[in-house]
Design a protein around this motif. Structure first.
Motif, PDB file in Angstrom:
ATOM      1  N   VAL A 287      38.019   1.857  56.313  1.00 33.86           N
ATOM      2  CA  VAL A 287      38.043   1.954  57.773  1.00 33.86           C
ATOM      3  C   VAL A 287      37.358   0.711  58.335  1.00 33.86           C
ATOM      4  O   VAL A 287      36.201   0.436  58.022  1.00 33.86           O
ATOM      5  CB  VAL A 287      37.323   3.227  58.268  1.00 33.86           C
ATOM      6  CG1 VAL A 287      37.341   3.281  59.794  1.00 33.86           C
ATOM      7  CG2 VAL A 287      37.980   4.469  57.672  1.00 33.86           C
ATOM      8  N   LYS A 288      38.097  -0.037  59.140  1.00 30.69           N
ATOM      9  CA  LYS A 288      37.544  -1.277  59.692  1.00 30.69           C
ATOM     10  C   LYS A 288      37.302  -1.148  61.197  1.00 30.69           C
ATOM     11  O   LYS A 288      38.096  -0.532  61.917  1.00 30.69           O
ATOM     12  CB  LYS A 288      38.480  -2.450  59.420  1.00 30.69           C
ATOM     13  CG  LYS A 288      38.645  -2.762  57.930  1.00 30.69           C
ATOM     14  CD  LYS A 288      39.519  -3.982  57.714  1.00 30.69           C
ATOM     15  CE  LYS A 288      39.689  -4.291  56.237  1.00 30.69           C
ATOM     16  NZ  LYS A 288      38.430  -4.707  55.593  1.00 30.69           N
ATOM     17  N   VAL A 289      36.221  -1.738  61.649  1.00 28.72           N
ATOM     18  CA  VAL A 289      35.890  -1.821  63.063  1.00 28.72           C
ATOM     19  C   VAL A 289      35.670  -3.292  63.392  1.00 28.72           C
ATOM     20  O   VAL A 289      34.763  -3.931  62.836  1.00 28.72           O
ATOM     21  CB  VAL A 289      34.630  -1.001  63.409  1.00 28.72           C
ATOM     22  CG1 VAL A 289      34.283  -1.162  64.882  1.00 28.72           C
ATOM     23  CG2 VAL A 289      34.836   0.469  63.059  1.00 28.72           C
ATOM     24  N   LEU A 290      36.524  -3.845  64.245  1.00 30.39           N
ATOM     25  CA  LEU A 290      36.464  -5.266  64.581  1.00 30.39           C
ATOM     26  C   LEU A 290      36.495  -6.124  63.317  1.00 30.39           C
ATOM     27  O   LEU A 290      35.690  -7.049  63.143  1.00 30.39           O
ATOM     28  CB  LEU A 290      35.204  -5.571  65.412  1.00 30.39           C
ATOM     29  CG  LEU A 290      35.120  -4.854  66.769  1.00 30.39           C
ATOM     30  CD1 LEU A 290      33.802  -5.185  67.461  1.00 30.39           C
ATOM     31  CD2 LEU A 290      36.303  -5.243  67.659  1.00 30.39           C
ATOM     32  N   PHE A 291      37.429  -5.780  62.406  1.00 28.46           N
ATOM     33  CA  PHE A 291      37.677  -6.518  61.169  1.00 28.46           C
ATOM     34  C   PHE A 291      36.545  -6.394  60.150  1.00 28.46           C
ATOM     35  O   PHE A 291      36.553  -7.071  59.121  1.00 28.46           O
ATOM     36  CB  PHE A 291      37.955  -8.000  61.454  1.00 28.46           C
ATOM     37  CG  PHE A 291      39.070  -8.221  62.416  1.00 28.46           C
ATOM     38  CD1 PHE A 291      40.393  -8.024  62.041  1.00 28.46           C
ATOM     39  CD2 PHE A 291      38.808  -8.597  63.731  1.00 28.46           C
ATOM     40  CE1 PHE A 291      41.426  -8.212  62.943  1.00 28.46           C
ATOM     41  CE2 PHE A 291      39.839  -8.790  64.636  1.00 28.46           C
ATOM     42  CZ  PHE A 291      41.157  -8.595  64.240  1.00 28.46           C
ATOM     43  N   VAL A 292      35.563  -5.548  60.424  1.00 32.04           N
ATOM     44  CA  VAL A 292      34.456  -5.319  59.490  1.00 32.04           C
ATOM     45  C   VAL A 292      34.621  -3.929  58.884  1.00 32.04           C
ATOM     46  O   VAL A 292      34.887  -2.957  59.599  1.00 32.04           O
ATOM     47  CB  VAL A 292      33.087  -5.422  60.201  1.00 32.04           C
ATOM     48  CG1 VAL A 292      31.952  -5.089  59.228  1.00 32.04           C
ATOM     49  CG2 VAL A 292      32.899  -6.812  60.783  1.00 32.04           C
ATOM     50  N   THR A 293      34.486  -3.809  57.560  1.00 35.76           N
ATOM     51  CA  THR A 293      34.638  -2.519  56.889  1.00 35.76           C
ATOM     52  C   THR A 293      33.458  -1.621  57.236  1.00 35.76           C
ATOM     53  O   THR A 293      32.317  -1.884  56.835  1.00 35.76           O
ATOM     54  CB  THR A 293      34.730  -2.696  55.363  1.00 35.76           C
ATOM     55  OG1 THR A 293      35.860  -3.523  55.045  1.00 35.76           O
ATOM     56  CG2 THR A 293      34.888  -1.356  54.671  1.00 35.76           C
ATOM     57  N   ALA A 294      33.746  -0.568  57.991  1.00 37.19           N
ATOM     58  CA  ALA A 294      32.708   0.368  58.398  1.00 37.19           C
ATOM     59  C   ALA A 294      32.548   1.507  57.407  1.00 37.19           C
ATOM     60  O   ALA A 294      31.493   2.149  57.336  1.00 37.19           O
ATOM     61  CB  ALA A 294      33.038   0.938  59.785  1.00 37.19           C
ATOM     62  N   TYR A 295      33.611   1.768  56.639  1.00 34.67           N
ATOM     63  CA  TYR A 295      33.552   2.841  55.642  1.00 34.67           C
ATOM     64  C   TYR A 295      34.619   2.586  54.590  1.00 34.67           C
ATOM     65  O   TYR A 295      35.730   2.146  54.905  1.00 34.67           O
ATOM     66  CB  TYR A 295      33.799   4.204  56.288  1.00 34.67           C
ATOM     67  CG  TYR A 295      33.931   5.345  55.300  1.00 34.67           C
ATOM     68  CD1 TYR A 295      32.810   5.905  54.701  1.00 34.67           C
ATOM     69  CD2 TYR A 295      35.193   5.825  54.934  1.00 34.67           C
ATOM     70  CE1 TYR A 295      32.925   6.924  53.765  1.00 34.67           C
ATOM     71  CE2 TYR A 295      35.320   6.851  54.003  1.00 34.67           C
ATOM     72  CZ  TYR A 295      34.184   7.396  53.433  1.00 34.67           C
ATOM     73  OH  TYR A 295      34.307   8.404  52.504  1.00 34.67           O
TER      74      TYR A 295
END
Length: 232
Positions: free
Chosen positions: A80-88
């Protein structure tokens, strides 16, 4: 006289050669048929995983039959990515071996967002022994030999009241409700399927087609957001 003997010898050798050739061809054909039969008994179910409608990864089953044994390999790769950063992230791989409809071995490894888990399950007499490692701690548990793991592919899960967690070997009490016939999108087409709801210590909605294959999964994640496994 020598010429006659030579001719007879050549004929005999020719007969032996032909018989050997026929046997060789028969063995080859039998091998081809056996291989073709094995191919027919192997299948793969590939799913796209969606979170609130967004593609977040894949989930797949490779199922093959070897005589009285069934081998099932499960693979999950979710990020799961948020603003291209893997959040989970959730990375899981397992291998199940079944014999005459009973689980005899299960091995799995899981990276649940940095929380590493490993599980080894073996049949021993009338029970299953589950050795797991969670957060660096070893644990041994036992389960009934007839239990079904919560890998979801096996339709017999809808007949159970307890299932085996394939991440850490714990037992989960469940309740299953038959929601009847339904029509879902699977493999690029509308498919008729039986719809089941699982609640309790495991929450899942499952759809199985007429052949007993899993074609869709739906459940809420830890935040309550809808997760869907859609058959490709």
């Amino acid at each position: 006289m020598a010429r006659i003997l030579l001719t007879r010898f050549e004929k005999m050798c020719g007969d032996i050669f032909m018989k050997t050739l026929i046997r060789s061809v028969a063995v080859t054909m039998a091998t081809v048929v056996a291989c073709a039969s094995w191919q027919v008994q192997a299948k793969t179910l590939d799913f796209t995983v969606y979170r609130d409608g967004s593609d977040i990864g894949t989930h797949s089953y490779a199922i093959s039959q070897h005589g009285d044994e069934t081998l099932v390999e499960v693979s999950t790769d979710i990020q799961v990515k948020v603003l291209f950063v893997t959040a989970y992230k959730f990375i899981h791989a397992s291998k199940e071996v079944w014999k005459n409809g009973k689980l005899i071995q299960l091995n799995s490894t899981t990276d649940d967002d940095g929380d590493d888990k490993a599980l080894n399950v073996k049949a021993q007499g009338d029970a299953l022994t589950a050795d797991s490692m969670v957060q660096g701690q070893d644990r041994r548990q036992t389960a009934d030999a007839n239990i079904v793991p919560a890998s979801l592919w096996n339709k017999n899960i809808v007949t159970q009241t307890t299932v085996l967690n394939t991440l850490d070997g714990t037992l989960m009490n469940i309740k299953v409700e038959d929601l009847g016939a339904d029509e879902v999108d699977a493999g690029g087409a509308k498919v008729s399927a039986k719809h089941y709801s699982i609640t309790g210590e495991l929450t899942r909605e499952l759809w199985f087609n007429g052949a007993g294959d899993l074609v869709r999964v739906r459940f809420p994640d830890k935040t309550g957001t809808e997760i869907v496994y859609a058959l490709k």
